[in-house]
Scaffold this active site. Sequence first.
Site, PDB file in Angstrom:
ATOM      1  N   VAL A 113       0.933  -1.223  -0.077  1.00  0.00           N
ATOM      2  CA  VAL A 113       0.067   0.003  -0.047  1.00  0.00           C
ATOM      3  C   VAL A 113       0.852   1.326  -0.152  1.00  0.00           C
ATOM      4  O   VAL A 113       0.615   2.141  -0.704  1.00  0.00           O
ATOM      5  CB  VAL A 113      -0.858   0.156   1.081  1.00  0.00           C
ATOM      6  CG1 VAL A 113      -2.005   1.412   1.188  1.00  0.00           C
ATOM      7  CG2 VAL A 113      -1.845  -1.075   1.094  1.00  0.00           C
ATOM      8  N   ASP A 167      10.749   3.417   6.038  1.00  0.00           N
ATOM      9  CA  ASP A 167      10.840   2.025   6.407  1.00  0.00           C
ATOM     10  C   ASP A 167      11.814   1.779   7.419  1.00  0.00           C
ATOM     11  O   ASP A 167      13.169   2.533   6.948  1.00  0.00           O
ATOM     12  CB  ASP A 167      10.550   1.370   5.120  1.00  0.00           C
ATOM     13  CG  ASP A 167       9.885  -0.010   5.575  1.00  0.00           C
ATOM     14  OD1 ASP A 167       8.559  -0.216   5.120  1.00  0.00           O
ATOM     15  OD2 ASP A 167      10.728  -0.919   6.122  1.00  0.00           O
ATOM     16  N   THR A 188      -5.297  -0.292   7.085  1.00  0.00           N
ATOM     17  CA  THR A 188      -6.770  -0.745   7.549  1.00  0.00           C
ATOM     18  C   THR A 188      -6.971  -0.797   8.876  1.00  0.00           C
ATOM     19  O   THR A 188      -6.171  -1.818   9.410  1.00  0.00           O
ATOM     20  CB  THR A 188      -7.315  -1.954   6.497  1.00  0.00           C
ATOM     21  OG1 THR A 188      -6.896  -1.646   5.109  1.00  0.00           O
ATOM     22  CG2 THR A 188      -8.664  -2.380   6.943  1.00  0.00           C
ATOM     23  N   ARG A 216      -6.305  -3.121  -5.361  1.00  0.00           N
ATOM     24  CA  ARG A 216      -6.023  -4.390  -5.607  1.00  0.00           C
ATOM     25  C   ARG A 216      -4.939  -4.922  -5.859  1.00  0.00           C
ATOM     26  O   ARG A 216      -4.341  -4.082  -6.880  1.00  0.00           O
ATOM     27  CB  ARG A 216      -7.121  -5.078  -6.515  1.00  0.00           C
ATOM     28  CG  ARG A 216      -8.739  -4.606  -6.553  1.00  0.00           C
ATOM     29  CD  ARG A 216      -9.384  -4.692  -7.609  1.00  0.00           C
ATOM     30  NE  ARG A 216      -9.050  -3.772  -8.668  1.00  0.00           N
ATOM     31  CZ  ARG A 216      -9.415  -3.854  -9.979  1.00  0.00           C
ATOM     32  NH1 ARG A 216      -9.878  -4.989 -10.474  1.00  0.00           N
ATOM     33  NH2 ARG A 216      -8.899  -3.007 -11.019  1.00  0.00           N
ATOM     34  N   PHE A 252     -17.217  -9.843  -8.811  1.00  0.00           N
ATOM     35  CA  PHE A 252     -16.991 -10.613  -7.626  1.00  0.00           C
ATOM     36  C   PHE A 252     -18.106 -11.851  -7.730  1.00  0.00           C
ATOM     37  O   PHE A 252     -18.391 -12.285  -6.608  1.00  0.00           O
ATOM     38  CB  PHE A 252     -17.025  -9.854  -6.473  1.00  0.00           C
ATOM     39  CG  PHE A 252     -15.668  -8.957  -6.342  1.00  0.00           C
ATOM     40  CD1 PHE A 252     -14.673  -9.601  -5.468  1.00  0.00           C
ATOM     41  CD2 PHE A 252     -15.754  -7.571  -6.974  1.00  0.00           C
ATOM     42  CE1 PHE A 252     -13.741  -8.860  -5.244  1.00  0.00           C
ATOM     43  CE2 PHE A 252     -14.518  -6.972  -6.672  1.00  0.00           C
ATOM     44  CZ  PHE A 252     -13.517  -7.579  -5.942  1.00  0.00           C
ATOM     45  N   GLY A 286     -14.820 -20.054  -7.453  1.00  0.00           N
ATOM     46  CA  GLY A 286     -13.427 -20.888  -7.413  1.00  0.00           C
ATOM     47  C   GLY A 286     -13.166 -21.310  -6.286  1.00  0.00           C
ATOM     48  O   GLY A 286     -13.660 -21.853  -5.262  1.00  0.00           O
ATOM     49  N   CYS A 318      -5.698  -8.594   2.786  1.00  0.00           N
ATOM     50  CA  CYS A 318      -7.216  -7.648   2.858  1.00  0.00           C
ATOM     51  C   CYS A 318      -8.216  -8.630   3.451  1.00  0.00           C
ATOM     52  O   CYS A 318      -8.694  -8.470   4.564  1.00  0.00           O
ATOM     53  CB  CYS A 318      -7.189  -6.849   1.920  1.00  0.00           C
ATOM     54  SG  CYS A 318      -6.144  -5.527   1.287  1.00  0.00           S
TER      55      CYS A 318
END
Length: 441
Positions: free
Chosen positions: A11, A30, A121, A157, A256, A260, A267
């Site tokens: 992200v 980082d 998130t 995504r 969606f 499968g 996520c």
Amino acid sequence: MNITVVGVGHVGLVSAAAFARWGHQVVGYDQDAARITKMQGGESWFYEPGLDELMAEVTAAGRLTFTHDPAEAMRNAEVVFVCVGTPPLPGGGPNLSYVEVVGCMVVANAQRDLLLVEKSTVPANTGRRLEQVIQRESGRLGTAHTIEVASNPEFLREGAAVEDTLHPDRVVYGTSSDRARDLLREVYATLVAEDGCPVVETDVPTAELIKHASNAFLATRISFINAVSQICDRVGADVAVVAEGMGHDLRIGSRFLQAGLGYGGSCFPKDVDAFAHLARQVGYDFALLDEVRAINVGQRRSVIAKLEGELWHLSGKTIAVLGAAFKPGTDDLRESPAVYLANELVAAGAQVRVHDPVALETLAYEQPQLPRADTVQEALTGAHAVVVATDWPEYADLTPQRYRELLAYPIVIDARNLHDPQTMIDAGLIYHAMGRPSVGG
């Protein structure tokens, strides 16, 4: 505007490059020095289509730099984005300790008033906890800078992260002051002017909740159609046609609704668990999410059942697993259904060969116990069965004749419904899909 992105993973790095693309001066921070060194050379440390090209553009322009020194990262920061991991805890809730650490780091190194923005998130009301951390750390250190907290969840995504960031369905941010709102308007001004995407401006808890609600709903759609595929298997219907018929209803739509092997990645599994955990914390039994998770795991186990139905005992059998990444377009193995399946087969005594066009290096590092095949031919040759576990385009291009030439037994378990069932059956293959006409041989 001077922006600092803390945490340059899937992200954070894409977001940092996008902010720089929109004309901001961006520093990526980082603690992993090896990652920083690689990114300073203009190269991503993970696979994501289009990211290396975007990084090369903005680093060459001098708008994106990297450091593992927190003081350097914060020197000019006006807006700081929190993009650290929030991995799941044993009880289902997210581990927010890394978010807290960022709050403390920002207080200790801030050089001016600034806005701290959650892009990781997080559950609703995390912003209030972060404000508490900032207040107490500021008092402890005697700092006078004002640090506000906002929420700006991401909706990218993996495998399409660059496209999703540069051309999003929407931008959502929650703030608690006009100043914070105006700063985020400035951050996204170029994007909104160029792309015209909708912008949802709200308060912090609502923005936080939008992300979990979105991912939990998408996971629910996947589990719903996978449950339908189980019914289709039992009555002889074709789930692909069922989904097509459903999708023409504008109230439902077609996205969606591809049956499968189930969802995976960093996520959906984590966010479904975290949303259910939040519901329990506030006194609501969100039983639907328990079923979503159970169906997802059950879909993987149904593949084992199909293999056992054809091979009787799995012990001693050689099984090719095509795919390791949780989805095409990435080398991310987190919560990958393919890796779960491969490990279950090994536990059952099978000899497994895993192939993936992109993720084998990651597989060797994260799952060294799983045997790897460098080519599809190597994976298939002499195998008693093959499971198509990740829907890479390369696997869709495999012909029935190729399977028949290489496999010891002509058994294909198409867990991603990539092939046409009748074509496979007509070629003499023993073919099993997920909720589609199967068998043959």
